[in-house]
Design an enzyme around this catalytic site. Structure first.
Site, short mmCIF file in Angstrom:
data_model
loop_
_atom_site.label_atom_id
_atom_site.label_comp_id
_atom_site.label_asym_id
_atom_site.label_seq_id
_atom_site.Cartn_x
_atom_site.Cartn_y
_atom_site.Cartn_z
N HIS A 7 19.10 32.60 35.09
CA HIS A 7 19.80 31.87 34.03
C HIS A 7 21.16 32.52 33.73
O HIS A 7 22.20 31.84 33.72
CB HIS A 7 18.95 31.83 32.76
N GLU A 8 21.13 33.82 33.50
CA GLU A 8 22.37 34.51 33.17
C GLU A 8 23.32 34.58 34.37
O GLU A 8 24.54 34.56 34.21
CB GLU A 8 22.07 35.92 32.64
N HIS A 36 25.50 31.57 34.30
CA HIS A 36 26.65 31.75 33.40
C HIS A 36 27.70 32.66 34.04
O HIS A 36 28.91 32.37 34.00
CB HIS A 36 26.19 32.38 32.09
#
Length: 377
Positions: free
Chosen positions: A29-30, A33
């Protein structure tokens, strides 16, 4: 000695699988980003798996601090110009920057760049799920059964509607049915909701109306859940149980379909909770996830990875909810900014973030209550 053995079993059987699954999901997920931010030219000061004090880490040549933190219940990417891990803009510091320095901050980036960077986290979760399902289907294939009825339970919805052994289910509410799992998936989230089942008998299709009964089922680990059932059973002979093997491209397609089933199933469940047709006891927190991780780990790596895929989709969906603090909340502000031609004011954002944090805390407390005290009736 017995206490030590229990502690060791808890560590290896529950805690370690839980940390492996959660770390994988958070990292991906990170990383979404991070990669999007890098592509958009936004400076990144920190990439953390976990919150709180740093346990270990290093700083790369671009000045990004990569770290593993003490509380393994999430993570964050901190961009230049962020005041904290929640990506709250540091307006005072921003005002003192040069135009060139501002262009490297998240707040100073173009609207589309901020939107892409924020959306990339949940998108990465969906990609992870698709990848896991694809690899699983390509490696092991998939066991399926034809939607042929071998047995009809007495006093069931199917029996009352007139279904008999040998009937082939071809559609439900006009949605084509290809496998027995399709039947189970569709019916389970529709307790006490009228449905129309299309069956094929002696070469003729006919529509039968019925209402799935709300039934409490217990899985092999003793977990209880309420689902809708119509009371039909298939067997290996009637359903022609078989394993279907897929090419890599077909496996990717099946991975997309499986991920989409999780998305639609989640929304079906939530709508049933809101309308009172189903209990909210399936909403769990870290303890529930840890227990599920241990249970799936006992079935093998493939089962544990499939749990990771399901959780990855769930976390992606949760983060897309239009709640301030979450990624979806940021995207909501960007949509408003695009319509107004200017960003929402700092004071309004601050109030909204506080409300969002309150909603998240309420959900966390509710999930913790479910985890600690069991199903709420």
């Amino acid at each position: 000695m017995e206490l030590l053995q229990h502690a060791f079993g808890l560590l290896t059987g529950t805690i370690v699988p839980f940390l492996v699954v959660l770390t994988l999901i958070v990292f991906i997920h990170e990383m979404g980003h991070y990669l999007a931010g890098r592509w958009c030219g936004i400076g990144i000061t920190a990439f953390s798996v976990g919150f709180g004090p740093e346990l270990a880490g290093f700083t790369d040549r671009r000045g990004t601090r990569w770290k593993l933190s003490a509380i393994p219940l999430g993570g964050y990417v901190k961009f230049q110009g962020d005041e904290d891990a929640a990506s709250t803009p540091d307006y005072e510091k921003f005002d003192g920057l040069t135009p060139e320095e501002r262009s490297r901050t998240f707040l100073g980036a173009a609207l589309w760049k901020r939107a892409v960077t924020v959306a990339a986290g949940p998108i990465a979760n969906f990609i992870l799920a698709i990848a896991i399902f694809s690899v699983t289907f390509a490696s092991y294939g998939r066991q399926i059964a034809d939607p042929v009825v071998a047995e009809v339970r007495e006093a069931s919805a199917a029996a009352e509607a007139g279904i008999i052994p040998g009937d082939l289910l071809v559609a439900i509410d006009g949605v084509p049915i290809h496998t027995f799992d399709d039947v189970r998936r569709y019916v389970s989230v529709r307790p006490e909701m009228p449905i129309v089942v299309t069956i094929r008998r002696d070469g003729t299709d006919r529509d039968l109306r019925m209402v799935p009964q709300r039934t409490e089922l217990t899985d092999q680990f003793g977990n209880k859940m309420e689902v809708g059932v119509i009371g039909i059973v298939t067997t290996e002979a009637a359903g022609n149980f078989r394993v279907v093997n897929y090419t890599p491209l077909e496996a990717i397609g099946q991975g997309v379909i499986q991920s989409w089933h999780i998305v639609t199933g989640t929304f079906d469940y939530l709508s049933n909770v809101v309308t009172g047709r189903m209990k909210a006891d399936q909403i769990g927190g870290p303890i529930r996830v840890a227990e599920a991780s241990g249970q799936m780990a006992s079935l093998g790596v493939a089962a544990l990875l499939q749990l990771a895929a399901v959780l990855s989709v769930s976390i992606g969906l949760l983060n897309l909810m239009p709640v301030p603090v979450l990624d979806g909340g940021h995207l909501m502000f960007y949509a408003i900014e695009a319509l107004r031609g200017r960003p929402v004011g700092p004071r309004t954002q601050e109030i909204a973030f506080r409300i969002g944090m309150g909603l998240i805390l309420m959900l966390t407390v509710f999930a913790a209550w479910n985890d600690t005290f069991g199903r709420i009736g």
